[in-house]
Design a protein around this motif. Structure first.
Motif, PDB file in Angstrom:
ATOM      1  N   VAL A  30      45.689  36.112  51.124  1.00  0.00           N
ATOM      2  CA  VAL A  30      45.370  37.413  50.511  1.00  0.00           C
ATOM      3  C   VAL A  30      43.859  37.644  50.551  1.00  0.00           C
ATOM      4  O   VAL A  30      43.303  38.316  49.680  1.00  0.00           O
ATOM      5  N   GLU A  31      43.217  37.117  51.555  1.00  0.00           N
ATOM      6  CA  GLU A  31      41.747  37.127  51.608  1.00  0.00           C
ATOM      7  C   GLU A  31      41.156  38.531  51.567  1.00  0.00           C
ATOM      8  O   GLU A  31      40.234  38.807  50.814  1.00  0.00           O
ATOM      9  N   VAL A  32      41.711  39.430  52.365  1.00  0.00           N
ATOM     10  CA  VAL A  32      41.113  40.761  52.467  1.00  0.00           C
ATOM     11  C   VAL A  32      41.198  41.506  51.139  1.00  0.00           C
ATOM     12  O   VAL A  32      40.210  42.055  50.632  1.00  0.00           O
ATOM     13  N   ASP A  33      42.408  41.515  50.536  1.00  0.00           N
ATOM     14  CA  ASP A  33      42.572  42.213  49.252  1.00  0.00           C
ATOM     15  C   ASP A  33      41.692  41.597  48.163  1.00  0.00           C
ATOM     16  O   ASP A  33      41.123  42.308  47.327  1.00  0.00           O
ATOM     17  N   LEU A  34      41.663  40.266  48.165  1.00  0.00           N
ATOM     18  CA  LEU A  34      40.869  39.577  47.140  1.00  0.00           C
ATOM     19  C   LEU A  34      39.381  39.922  47.251  1.00  0.00           C
ATOM     20  O   LEU A  34      38.702  40.183  46.252  1.00  0.00           O
ATOM     21  N   LEU A  35      38.897  39.922  48.492  1.00  0.00           N
ATOM     22  CA  LEU A  35      37.470  40.226  48.693  1.00  0.00           C
ATOM     23  C   LEU A  35      37.132  41.625  48.205  1.00  0.00           C
ATOM     24  O   LEU A  35      36.104  41.849  47.561  1.00  0.00           O
ATOM     25  N   ASN A  36      38.007  42.583  48.520  1.00  0.00           N
ATOM     26  CA  ASN A  36      37.746  43.949  48.078  1.00  0.00           C
ATOM     27  C   ASN A  36      37.732  44.056  46.558  1.00  0.00           C
ATOM     28  O   ASN A  36      36.875  44.716  45.957  1.00  0.00           O
ATOM     29  N   GLN A  37      38.692  43.364  45.900  1.00  0.00           N
ATOM     30  CA  GLN A  37      38.756  43.424  44.444  1.00  0.00           C
ATOM     31  C   GLN A  37      37.541  42.758  43.805  1.00  0.00           C
ATOM     32  O   GLN A  37      36.955  43.277  42.860  1.00  0.00           O
ATOM     33  N   GLU A  38      37.194  41.612  44.342  1.00  0.00           N
ATOM     34  CA  GLU A  38      36.071  40.892  43.751  1.00  0.00           C
ATOM     35  C   GLU A  38      34.745  41.592  44.030  1.00  0.00           C
ATOM     36  O   GLU A  38      33.788  41.472  43.279  1.00  0.00           O
ATOM     37  N   LYS A  39      34.716  42.309  45.141  1.00  0.00           N
ATOM     38  CA  LYS A  39      33.498  43.089  45.411  1.00  0.00           C
ATOM     39  C   LYS A  39      33.325  44.167  44.343  1.00  0.00           C
ATOM     40  O   LYS A  39      32.222  44.422  43.862  1.00  0.00           O
ATOM     41  N   ARG A  40      34.474  44.799  43.979  1.00  0.00           N
ATOM     42  CA  ARG A  40      34.394  45.798  42.901  1.00  0.00           C
ATOM     43  C   ARG A  40      33.954  45.147  41.592  1.00  0.00           C
ATOM     44  O   ARG A  40      33.159  45.698  40.827  1.00  0.00           O
ATOM     45  N   ASN A  41      34.517  43.943  41.336  1.00  0.00           N
ATOM     46  CA  ASN A  41      34.109  43.228  40.122  1.00  0.00           C
ATOM     47  C   ASN A  41      32.604  42.915  40.126  1.00  0.00           C
ATOM     48  O   ASN A  41      31.941  42.979  39.111  1.00  0.00           O
ATOM     49  N   GLN A  42      32.155  42.547  41.335  1.00  0.00           N
ATOM     50  CA  GLN A  42      30.731  42.207  41.464  1.00  0.00           C
ATOM     51  C   GLN A  42      29.855  43.413  41.108  1.00  0.00           C
ATOM     52  O   GLN A  42      28.851  43.297  40.410  1.00  0.00           O
ATOM     53  N   HIS A  43      30.270  44.571  41.593  1.00  0.00           N
ATOM     54  CA  HIS A  43      29.506  45.781  41.296  1.00  0.00           C
ATOM     55  C   HIS A  43      29.501  46.061  39.796  1.00  0.00           C
ATOM     56  O   HIS A  43      28.489  46.484  39.226  1.00  0.00           O
ATOM     57  N   ILE A  44      30.661  45.837  39.163  1.00  0.00           N
ATOM     58  CA  ILE A  44      30.749  46.056  37.714  1.00  0.00           C
ATOM     59  C   ILE A  44      29.811  45.107  36.974  1.00  0.00           C
ATOM     60  O   ILE A  44      29.101  45.493  36.034  1.00  0.00           O
ATOM     61  N   ILE A  45      29.810  43.826  37.410  1.00  0.00           N
ATOM     62  CA  ILE A  45      28.953  42.834  36.758  1.00  0.00           C
ATOM     63  C   ILE A  45      27.477  43.194  36.930  1.00  0.00           C
ATOM     64  O   ILE A  45      26.687  43.162  35.992  1.00  0.00           O
ATOM     65  N   VAL A  46      27.125  43.541  38.180  1.00  0.00           N
ATOM     66  CA  VAL A  46      25.722  43.903  38.445  1.00  0.00           C
ATOM     67  C   VAL A  46      25.322  45.113  37.626  1.00  0.00           C
ATOM     68  O   VAL A  46      24.243  45.165  37.029  1.00  0.00           O
ATOM     69  N   LEU A  47      26.238  46.122  37.589  1.00  0.00           N
ATOM     70  CA  LEU A  47      25.941  47.328  36.810  1.00  0.00           C
ATOM     71  C   LEU A  47      25.783  46.987  35.326  1.00  0.00           C
ATOM     72  O   LEU A  47      24.870  47.487  34.651  1.00  0.00           O
ATOM     73  N   SER A  48      26.671  46.122  34.821  1.00  0.00           N
ATOM     74  CA  SER A  48      26.579  45.712  33.420  1.00  0.00           C
ATOM     75  C   SER A  48      25.263  44.999  33.136  1.00  0.00           C
ATOM     76  O   SER A  48      24.622  45.240  32.114  1.00  0.00           O
ATOM     77  N   LEU A  49      24.894  44.109  34.069  1.00  0.00           N
ATOM     78  CA  LEU A  49      23.635  43.397  33.891  1.00  0.00           C
ATOM     79  C   LEU A  49      22.439  44.349  33.903  1.00  0.00           C
ATOM     80  O   LEU A  49      21.491  44.207  33.126  1.00  0.00           O
TER      81      LEU A  49
END
Length: 593
Positions: A342-361
């Motif tokens: 599930v590499e492709v789906d996971l990467l896309n989801q975690e990329k969104r999470n990453q953006h959320i984390i960066v934005l929160s920071l």
């Protein structure tokens, strides 16, 4: 990486290059000189020069370098050597700056500049102005930064030190670049580059070329930007100055990315990362990884982009200590290994999470910055008001009494055995008051009393109070002073001379003649009440001093017998005989000649 941040890095790096009039620091020299220091055989100027060299060249231990500069300040102060006092404060400012204490660095630089002016060192004065400007630039105070850069440049032009002058001009250009004033930045960088070229100072030439390239990149002149940045990279590579090279390589990557040349942009970013890793430049490692992540993401290589982004986070966190983001990146990588299907789906989801984390920071950092700025603003206001209140208190009370009042909330009355008290009185003041406008009368009294204040300050007298047109002061309190009588007599003479000089002045003020009376003896001093404090003195000495004034004559200084005995060996006096004084009987009096 934004341009302001790049320019800030280069300003700091260029400061390190020019921190001591263009000469390089040498830790090996510091280690060698420390043996001479420990032997403690040098004295005077030789000792001061040793401390200056140690403070400048010690780069591994900033606290030790700071210790050397403090010792230099102390020794130069004792020796009365303004040049080395300037050097000591300058080195202290440099070390405080590198330690991040900008306020103390600024204070040290101002003291260094004052000593440089007294030592008539134009080069030192110009260098201090440049250092002060750098502090203001780092603090985003553009107006003050340019004020002191211009003072540095004007001063160094007189001294004709090409490298120091070009360095100041280049740093002023950095300030313009940081504030997006590209025309001025380009003009300053070109002038500094010409000077460095003339004296063949390679490091300066390299920085000037790089800075010019960054200006061209900002205004869209990509070919000129690329040419200048390439020349800067070549020059600085030959000098093994890799910190700015890493920045310039990322700038080159930006240029080629905008051109659409993905591979060349990738090559420049890889070169920056390689140099940064080789020389342990964590900030540049983080920025190069971020650039590579961006390039691979745009090329559609998600896996490589994620790898470099993770490395960017790791190195960024090693500087900023943000461990929660690193943990998230590690968890994401572990999950990828375990769940390949599930590499492709996971990467896309975690990329969104990453953006959320960066934005929160970013939001958290923004709020923290606002809070810190607000707290600092309140601190500055409170400090300013505290200084103002202390200044007002010192205008009301003697310094020693003010300290006692602040420490204990009250002041104990103190008896002083030997104090000399002076009273003045303007002759026929009441008669003038009947026909002169009150405003003019107040202006006139204010003029004379300001003059008296300057005289009492000059001779160390304590102003007690004014009562109408009478001025009262004393010497020998709140700190004992064996020269109390002499100081008061000298002050009285200058008061008489001031009044005599102004008596027929052609102005709009009212002018009077004056009587002065002086007496020496014991008093009790202190403050009373809880509001509108006033330092006052009591005792028979005060009453007799007042009688001395009332029994004086126009333009004369009337002394009591006790005051006369204190000063008779230094001043010529005229014995008046014993004169009857109300409620006091007969008292011996003397006119000061």
């Amino acid at each position: 990486m934004n341009w302001k941040r790049k320019a800030y890095y280069l300003l700091i790096s260029f400061f390190c290059m020019t921190i001591h009039y263009g000469f390089a620091q040498d830790q090996k020299l510091a280690d060698s000189l420390s043996k001479i220091y420990k032997a403690d055989t040098l004295r005077g100027v030789a000792r001061m020069e040793l401390l200056r060299n140690l403070a400048f060249n010690e780069v591994n231990d900033l606290q030790l370098a700071l210790k050397y500069s403090e010792q230099l300040i102390s020794l130069a102060g004792k020796e009365g050597n303004e040049f080395y006092l300037h050097q000591g404060y300058f080195q202290k400012g440099n070390k405080k700056r590198l330690l991040g204490d900008m306020e103390e660095a600024l204070d040290a630089y101002f003291k260094s500049g004052e000593a440089a002016r007294k030592a008539k060192s134009l080069k030192g004065e110009g260098s201090v102005y440049g250092a002060i400007a750098d502090i203001y630039s780092i603090s985003n105070n553009h107006n003050n930064a340019m004020l002191y850069y211009n003072k540095a440049i004007a001063t160094l032009r007189q001294f004709k030190d090409s490298i120091a002058l070009a360095s100041a001009i280049s740093n002023a250009g950095d300030e313009f670049l940081n504030n997006k004033n590209y025309d001025s930045a380009l003009r300053y960088f070109k002038e500094s580059g010409l000077i460095f070229e003339k004296v063949n100072y390679l490091m300066g030439k390299g920085y000037s070329k790089g800075n010019i390239g960054m200006v061209y990149a900002n205004i869209g002149a990509k070919e000129l930007a690329e040419r200048n940045l390439n020349e800067a990279i070549q020059l600085l590579s030959s000098l093994e100055d890799y910190y700015p090279i890493c920045v310039y390589l990322i700038s080159m990557s930006d240029i080629y990315q905008e051109k659409g040349d993905h591979q060349t942009a990738l090559n420049y970013a890889q070169r920056s990362l390689g140099l940064a890793k080789k020389y342990g430049l964590k900030e540049q490692i983080s920025d190069a990884n971020l650039k590579l992540s961006e390039l691979y993401e745009k090329a559609g290589n998600t896996e490589a982009s994620l790898k470099y982004y993770k490395d960017h986070i790791i190195y960024r966190d090693s500087v900023n200590n943000i461990r929660s983001v690193q943990k998230m990146a590690d968890l994401r990588t572990d999950y990828e290994v375990a769940q390949k299907q599930v590499e492709v789906d996971l990467l896309n989801q975690e990329k969104r999470n990453q953006h959320i984390i960066v934005l929160s920071l970013l939001i958290i950092l923004g709020l923290a910055s606002i809070i810190l700025v607000t707290l600092y603003w309140f601190y500055r206001i409170i400090s300013k008001e505290k200084k103002r209140s202390e200044s007002l208190l010192l205008n009301i009370l003697p310094a020693e009494t003010a300290r006692e009042l602040k420490r204990y909330g009250k002041v104990e009355a103190v008896k002083f055995d030997q104090v000399t008290v002076l009273f003045t009185d303007f002759v026929e003041f009441s008669k003038y008051a009947e026909y002169v406008e009150p405003e003019q009368l107040v202006r006139s009294i204010d003029f004379y009393f300001k003059g008296f204040d300057e005289i009492t300050t000059k001779y160390g007298l304590e102003k007690i109070k004014t009562i109408g047109d009478s001025y009262m002061c004393a010497c020998g309190l709140p700190t004992a002073n064996h020269a109390h009588a002499r100081n008061v007599v000298q002050a009285a003479r200058e008061m008489i001379e001031l009044v005599r000089t102004e008596l027929h002045a052609p102005d709009t003020l009212s002018h009077f003649d004056i009587r002065i009376g002086i007496h020496t003896g014991p008093v009790v001093a202190g403050i009373v009440g809880i509001k509108k404090w006033q330092y006052d003195i009591w005792g028979d000495t005060v009453n007799i001093a007042s009688r001395m004034e009332s029994m004086s004559q126009h333009g004369r200084i009337n002394l009591s017998e006790t005051t006369y005995n204190e000063i008779k060996n230094e001043f010529s006096c005229e014995y008046r005989g014993e004169i009857e004084v109300k409620n006091r009987g007969s008292l011996k009096m003397y006119f000061l000649n």
